[in-house]
Scaffold this motif. Structure first.
Motif, mmCIF file in Angstrom:
data_model
loop_
_atom_site.group_PDB
_atom_site.id
_atom_site.type_symbol
_atom_site.label_atom_id
_atom_site.label_comp_id
_atom_site.label_asym_id
_atom_site.label_seq_id
_atom_site.Cartn_x
_atom_site.Cartn_y
_atom_site.Cartn_z
ATOM 1 N N ASP A 12 0.632 -4.977 -6.222
ATOM 2 C CA ASP A 12 1.802 -4.549 -5.461
ATOM 3 C C ASP A 12 2.434 -5.688 -4.656
ATOM 4 N N ALA A 13 1.845 -6.869 -4.703
ATOM 5 C CA ALA A 13 2.247 -7.967 -3.811
ATOM 6 C C ALA A 13 3.734 -8.303 -3.915
ATOM 7 N N GLN A 14 4.247 -8.483 -5.112
ATOM 8 C CA GLN A 14 5.654 -8.882 -5.260
ATOM 9 C C GLN A 14 6.599 -7.813 -4.715
ATOM 10 N N LEU A 18 9.379 -8.162 -1.376
ATOM 11 C CA LEU A 18 10.781 -7.723 -1.347
ATOM 12 C C LEU A 18 11.026 -6.710 -0.235
ATOM 13 N N LEU A 19 10.086 -5.803 -0.036
ATOM 14 C CA LEU A 19 10.235 -4.808 1.025
ATOM 15 C C LEU A 19 10.209 -5.460 2.404
ATOM 16 N N MET A 20 9.311 -6.410 2.616
ATOM 17 C CA MET A 20 9.240 -7.100 3.906
ATOM 18 C C MET A 20 10.530 -7.869 4.177
ATOM 19 N N ASP A 21 11.148 -8.397 3.120
ATOM 20 C CA ASP A 21 12.433 -9.083 3.262
ATOM 21 C C ASP A 21 13.490 -8.107 3.780
ATOM 22 N N LEU A 56 8.216 1.561 -3.889
ATOM 23 C CA LEU A 56 9.487 1.662 -3.175
ATOM 24 C C LEU A 56 9.333 1.715 -1.661
ATOM 25 N N GLY A 57 8.089 1.659 -1.169
ATOM 26 C CA GLY A 57 7.879 1.686 0.270
ATOM 27 C C GLY A 57 6.450 1.338 0.611
ATOM 28 N N CYS A 58 6.249 0.972 1.878
ATOM 29 C CA CYS A 58 4.889 0.688 2.339
ATOM 30 C C CYS A 58 4.789 0.934 3.835
ATOM 31 N N VAL A 59 3.558 1.046 4.297
ATOM 32 C CA VAL A 59 3.260 1.212 5.717
ATOM 33 C C VAL A 59 1.845 0.699 5.953
ATOM 34 N N SER A 60 1.610 0.247 7.161
ATOM 35 C CA SER A 60 0.274 -0.180 7.551
ATOM 36 C C SER A 60 -0.215 0.717 8.680
ATOM 37 N N VAL A 76 2.528 0.690 11.624
ATOM 38 C CA VAL A 76 3.348 -0.514 11.699
ATOM 39 C C VAL A 76 3.906 -0.876 10.329
ATOM 40 N N SER A 77 4.967 -1.646 10.358
ATOM 41 C CA SER A 77 5.565 -2.221 9.144
ATOM 42 C C SER A 77 5.989 -1.173 8.118
ATOM 43 N N LEU A 78 6.507 -0.061 8.586
ATOM 44 C CA LEU A 78 7.025 0.953 7.668
ATOM 45 C C LEU A 78 8.363 0.486 7.111
ATOM 46 N N VAL A 79 8.480 0.483 5.804
ATOM 47 C CA VAL A 79 9.752 0.146 5.173
ATOM 48 C C VAL A 79 9.858 0.873 3.844
ATOM 49 N N VAL A 80 11.059 1.364 3.571
ATOM 50 C CA VAL A 80 11.392 1.981 2.291
ATOM 51 C C VAL A 80 12.562 1.198 1.711
ATOM 52 N N SER A 81 12.511 0.952 0.421
ATOM 53 C CA SER A 81 13.576 0.210 -0.250
ATOM 54 C C SER A 81 14.939 0.805 0.094
#
Length: 141
Positions: A12-14, A18-21, A56-60, A76-81
């Motif tokens: 899932d790294a790539q 993109l999501l962190m960007d 399409l999304g991640c969270v920690s 933390v670091s919740l993001v959805v494309s």
């Protein structure tokens, strides 16, 4: 389409780069993988939302310990494309993180940048309430 919520794997790294960007953070696969390794070493976990094979999304979810406040879970670091927002993926990721944290802590905290007003409304819709406002000050040693 069915959404799968699961723990992060190195494949899932790539997608997470993109999501962190989109969240405003510049990472390589190496720096992000290093951060995920450290999150896990400190007792936290990273979850992703996958739809039709695409992340399409991640969270920690982390455990935070403070001298005065004791132990709290933190999302933390919740993001959805950007292309997938408004479809419930963010809510699903928060619920996944809450489920994981509920076995570890009795209180879960979320911090959202003061500029991200939509994030505040989103978390409030999930039952979170504002506790306090504070400044974050940094110094490089």
């Amino acid at each position: 389409m069915k959404t799968i919520y699961r723990k992060y794997t190195h494949q899932d790294a790539q997608a997470l780069v993109l999501l962190m960007d989109q969240l405003g953070y510049d990472h390589s696969e190496e720096t992000l993988s290093s951060n995920i390794r450290l999150v896990r070493e400190q007792g936290g976990e990273v979850f992703v939302a996958q739809v039709a094979g695409n992340v399409l999304g991640c969270v920690s979810a982390i455990i935070d310990v403070r001298l005065a406040e004791g132990v709290k879970g933190e999302i933390v670091s919740l993001v959805v494309s950007e292309d997938a927002r408004g479809q419930g993926l963010g809510k699903g990721l928060v619920l996944e993180a809450e489920k994981w944290l509920s076995g570890e802590v009795s209180v879960i905290r979320v911090r959202a940048n003061a500029l991200r007003k939509q994030s505040h409304l989103f978390y409030e819709s999930l039952g979170y309430s504002k506790d306090k406002t504070q400044a974050v000050l940094l110094k490089k040693p």
